[in-house]
Design a protein around this motif. Structure first.
Motif, mmCIF file in Angstrom:
data_model
loop_
_atom_site.group_PDB
_atom_site.id
_atom_site.type_symbol
_atom_site.label_atom_id
_atom_site.label_comp_id
_atom_site.label_asym_id
_atom_site.label_seq_id
_atom_site.Cartn_x
_atom_site.Cartn_y
_atom_site.Cartn_z
ATOM 1 N N PRO A 198 0.926 -1.087 -0.079
ATOM 2 C CA PRO A 198 0.040 0.118 -0.046
ATOM 3 C C PRO A 198 0.854 1.396 0.020
ATOM 4 O O PRO A 198 1.959 1.090 0.493
ATOM 5 N N THR A 199 0.407 2.409 -0.632
ATOM 6 C CA THR A 199 1.069 3.480 -0.609
ATOM 7 C C THR A 199 0.670 4.321 0.360
ATOM 8 O O THR A 199 -0.053 4.116 1.211
ATOM 9 N N ASP A 214 -0.839 7.142 0.431
ATOM 10 C CA ASP A 214 -2.258 7.417 0.296
ATOM 11 C C ASP A 214 -3.240 6.516 0.493
ATOM 12 O O ASP A 214 -4.122 6.754 1.200
ATOM 13 N N ASP A 215 -2.774 5.165 0.546
ATOM 14 C CA ASP A 215 -3.593 3.936 0.722
ATOM 15 C C ASP A 215 -3.704 3.914 2.411
ATOM 16 O O ASP A 215 -4.845 3.711 2.829
ATOM 17 N N TYR A 275 -5.854 6.562 3.772
ATOM 18 C CA TYR A 275 -7.271 6.196 3.493
ATOM 19 C C TYR A 275 -7.989 5.253 4.558
ATOM 20 O O TYR A 275 -8.887 5.269 5.021
ATOM 21 N N LEU A 276 -6.941 4.355 4.890
ATOM 22 C CA LEU A 276 -7.273 3.129 5.633
ATOM 23 C C LEU A 276 -7.503 3.488 7.266
ATOM 24 O O LEU A 276 -8.418 2.913 7.750
ATOM 25 N N ILE A 299 -7.964 -1.559 -2.097
ATOM 26 C CA ILE A 299 -8.060 -0.497 -1.512
ATOM 27 C C ILE A 299 -8.106 0.541 -2.716
ATOM 28 O O ILE A 299 -7.170 0.770 -3.753
ATOM 29 N N ARG A 300 -9.283 1.335 -2.861
ATOM 30 C CA ARG A 300 -9.574 2.340 -3.672
ATOM 31 C C ARG A 300 -9.251 1.655 -5.273
ATOM 32 O O ARG A 300 -8.427 2.288 -6.083
ATOM 33 N N THR A 343 -7.493 -0.874 -6.203
ATOM 34 C CA THR A 343 -6.361 -1.350 -6.639
ATOM 35 C C THR A 343 -5.970 -2.612 -5.383
ATOM 36 O O THR A 343 -6.033 -2.152 -4.242
ATOM 37 N N ARG A 381 -3.680 -4.553 -3.039
ATOM 38 C CA ARG A 381 -2.398 -4.342 -2.359
ATOM 39 C C ARG A 381 -2.138 -5.525 -1.611
ATOM 40 O O ARG A 381 -3.031 -6.111 -0.706
#
Length: 184
Positions: A68-69, A71-72, A75-76, A169-170, A172, A174
């Motif tokens: 996960p990035t 941003d991911d 978001y989480l 996640i969004r 994509t 991961r």
């Protein structure tokens, strides 16, 4: 003339009798096609292509692209806080650092284990990809999650690479856990 009308009438009855069958066949075909097209083609997902390419080239850097990035994770965190308000959640940078460290170590172990069984990573062939849904144990977190399994072959050795606990996640997929090597 009457016989012609009877013949025509019989033809109409015959075709109208077939209509419900054709209609039923059409609806069934549509639903089957709709279901098969609605399923995601995991072989073409970035997570599968990255993991396979990383193994083939034995490059941890490519493997880490599946994590996960920032941003991911950002978001989480609110999703996790909403589900478990009392849970202590570390800083985003610490989470990413831990993911990278653990994933790098896991990747090296998989490469080493494959080498011990005679896998020539440069020549691996991807034969099949499957997905097993694994819903989140916390019903408050509404997220698609599961294991993606790659069936591979190298030097007449068949093996599985299981990408465990992947999260969508969004839109994509991961890597949220480890990959596992299993010789068949």
């Amino acid at each position: 003339m009457k016989t012609n009308r009877v013949t025509i009438k019989k033809k109409r009855n015959t075709s109208s009798m077939k209509s419900p069958i054709y209609f039923l066949f059409f609806i069934t075909s549509f639903l089957v096609c709709q279901t098969s097209f609605a399923q995601e083609n995991f072989e073409k997902t970035k997570i599968v292509t990255n993991v396979f390419k990383a193994l083939k080239k034995q490059k941890v850097k490519i493997f880490l692209k599946s994590l996960p990035t920032k941003d991911d994770i950002t978001y989480l965190i609110p999703v996790e806080r909403a589900a478990q308000p009392d849970k202590d959640i570390p800083d985003v940078d610490l989470i990413i650092s831990n993911f990278k460290r653990d994933a790098s170590e896991n990747f090296r172990k998989v490469i080493k284990k494959g080498n011990a069984f005679g896998v020539d990573w440069k020549d691996i062939i991807l034969q099949k990809v499957s997905y097993d849904d694994n819903p989140d144990p916390d019903p408050d977190i509404q997220m698609e999650r599961g294991n993606i399994t790659l069936v591979c072959e190298s030097n007449d050795k068949k093996f599985l690479i299981v990408i465990r606990k992947t999260y969508k996640i969004r839109d994509t997929w991961r890597l949220m856990d480890r990959i596992k090597f299993t010789l068949l």
